[in-house]
Design an enzyme around this catalytic site. Structure first.
Site, short mmCIF file in Angstrom:
data_model
loop_
_atom_site.label_atom_id
_atom_site.label_comp_id
_atom_site.label_asym_id
_atom_site.label_seq_id
_atom_site.Cartn_x
_atom_site.Cartn_y
_atom_site.Cartn_z
N GLN A 80 35.57 53.70 37.42
CA GLN A 80 35.78 53.62 38.86
C GLN A 80 34.86 54.55 39.64
O GLN A 80 34.65 54.38 40.84
CB GLN A 80 37.24 53.97 39.19
CG GLN A 80 37.78 53.26 40.40
CD GLN A 80 37.89 51.76 40.21
OE1 GLN A 80 38.60 51.28 39.34
NE2 GLN A 80 37.21 50.99 41.04
N HIS A 89 30.99 45.32 36.44
CA HIS A 89 31.63 44.52 37.49
C HIS A 89 32.32 45.35 38.56
O HIS A 89 32.84 44.81 39.54
CB HIS A 89 32.61 43.51 36.88
CG HIS A 89 33.88 44.12 36.35
ND1 HIS A 89 35.09 43.97 36.98
CD2 HIS A 89 34.12 44.86 35.24
CE1 HIS A 89 36.02 44.58 36.28
NE2 HIS A 89 35.46 45.14 35.22
N ASN A 140 41.86 54.75 39.23
CA ASN A 140 41.63 53.40 39.75
C ASN A 140 42.73 52.92 40.69
O ASN A 140 42.54 51.93 41.40
CB ASN A 140 41.49 52.40 38.60
CG ASN A 140 42.68 52.46 37.65
OD1 ASN A 140 42.92 53.47 37.01
ND2 ASN A 140 43.40 51.37 37.55
N CYS A 188 44.71 45.08 35.42
CA CYS A 188 45.20 44.64 34.12
C CYS A 188 46.71 44.49 34.10
O CYS A 188 47.28 43.95 33.16
CB CYS A 188 44.76 45.62 33.03
SG CYS A 188 42.97 45.74 32.87
N GLY A 206 34.34 48.06 30.34
CA GLY A 206 34.99 49.36 30.32
C GLY A 206 36.03 49.51 29.23
O GLY A 206 36.15 50.57 28.60
N THR A 207 36.78 48.46 28.98
CA THR A 207 37.84 48.53 27.96
C THR A 207 37.24 48.78 26.58
O THR A 207 37.72 49.64 25.83
CB THR A 207 38.67 47.25 27.95
OG1 THR A 207 39.37 47.14 29.20
CG2 THR A 207 39.69 47.25 26.82
#
Length: 381
Positions: A179, A201, A151, A327, A71-72
């Site tokens: 999300q 994930h 999220n 994070c 995602g990042t």
């Protein structure tokens, strides 16, 4: 007591069927998808098959899908890529104060590069106003980035309304749907968005693999160089096990959204009902939007106790919860999302996120409420 995992918003256990697919790839497929021999062609078939599967379930064309490392990277590629490709039209970007740091930190870097970024506020439930988006528009606005669902508190944003507004003005739209995947029905061809980010994930797929939807015709400057993979938009040898595992996870998640939501809602209601029974509704605050929310994310503040103290005590009882984004949760920093919602100080400093998923049961929810009651009473004494 068997450990209870309630941090699915951070990462989820790999589904057995996903693991089976990945194991087969790890043991049987080892060619490079860019090679022209039989092993390479077999590898290419795996990657293309995974792309076709994901595109089919998410409602886009296969060539509109880019595999990434998660995602990042998807957020980074969308924002940097769209901004660079559109710089000749303008250098103003609109986002929100409640985005994931993958978006916020990217926007901060873009500001260093000379772009102007407007960070929109959210209301006390974590929802962004479409009228605020419209007010923030400028002649040089080229991109709007807003997450589908938050999220930390689970609030779902008015993505379609924002997208329609942007499309009327010829402005590009990026949506972080990391999300939302598996929790909300997503049909990309019907959504007025140009880019959408995903991660495997979060839906019982493997870590280290994600994807970015790029609407056909939407501009995107590549950020990674060294190969012609992903139609020249993202260089790097593809992960065969990762792509195949991601495709299987999407098949399982996107094909059962209604069932997943119903189960998550059942678990949520069980936990809240048990908290009401054991400690009373006046001893906790449920954070988020009461109408537009993901049922699998339950952000609760217990004003009697600080977040770090409650999390530590829960962990000692074998219960894994979180203080917010994965994070930042390692440092237990005060949630930027809850701060943006301008919640009272006692709510800010006592928030805990329980997030449910594969394997969780109603009995676990009742046990969690019981442990919360025990911890609060012990700390009160």
């Amino acid at each position: 007591m068997k450990p209870i995992y309630l941090d699915h918003a951070a990462s989820t256990p790999v589904h057995p069927e996903v693991a089976k697919v990945m194991y087969h790839m790890l043991m049987e497929q080892y060619g490079n998808a860019s090679s022209v021999h039989a092993f390479g062609r077999a590898a290419k078939k795996v990657v293309n098959g995974a792309r076709d599967t994901i595109a089919g379930f998410l409602g886009c064309a296969p060539d509109e899908w880019i595999f990434t490392s998660g995602g990042t990277e998807s957020d980074n590629l969308a924002l940097f890529g769209a901004a660079a490709a559109s710089a000749h039209k303008g250098r103003h970007i609109i986002t929100t104060a409640i985005e994931h740091h993958a978006v916020l930190h990217t926007c901060a870097e873009l500001e260093k590069q000379g772009y102007s970024v407007t960070y929109l506020p959210a209301d006390a439930t974590g929802r962004v106003s479409v009228s605020d988006v419209e007010t923030a528009l400028r002649e040089d606005t080229v991109l709007i980035s807003v997450m589908y669902a938050n999220n930390e508190v689970g609030t779902v944003q008015p993505v379609e309304d924002i997208g329609r507004l942007a499309r009327e003005r010829g402005i590009l739209v990026h949506v972080d749907a990391v999300q939302a995947l598996g929790a909300l029905p997503i049909a990309l061809r019907d959504l007025p968005v140009d880019y959408m980010s995903f991660a495997a994930h979060k839906i019982n797929g493997p870590q280290g693999i994600g994807g970015l939807y790029v609407r056909r015709g939407a501009p995107l400057a590549s950020r990674q160089h060294g190969g012609l993979q992903e139609r020249g938009r993202r260089a790097g040898t593809e992960s065969l096990a990762g792509t195949a595992g991601f495709a299987k996870a999407v098949e399982l998640a996107a094909g059962g959204v209604a069932e997943r939501r119903a189960k998550a809602l059942e678990l949520r209601n069980t936990l809240l009902a048990e908290l009401n029974l054991r400690i009373g509704g006046d001893r906790y605050v449920l954070n988020g939007n009461p109408e537009h929310f993901l049922p699998g994310i339950i952000n609760v503040s217990f004003p009697e106790v600080r977040t770090d103290v409650l999390l530590m005590n829960l962990d000692m009882e074998g219960i894994a919860a979180a203080s917010g984004s994965a994070c930042t949760s390692g440092s237990l920093e005060l949630s930027h999302v809850l701060q943006a919602m301008q919640l009272p100080e006692e709510v800010l400093y006592s928030a805990v996120r329980f997030s449910t998923g594969l394997g969780n049961t109603n009995e676990e929810m009742r046990l969690v409420a019981q442990k919360v009651e025990t911890i609060l009473n012990r700390l009160r004494k």
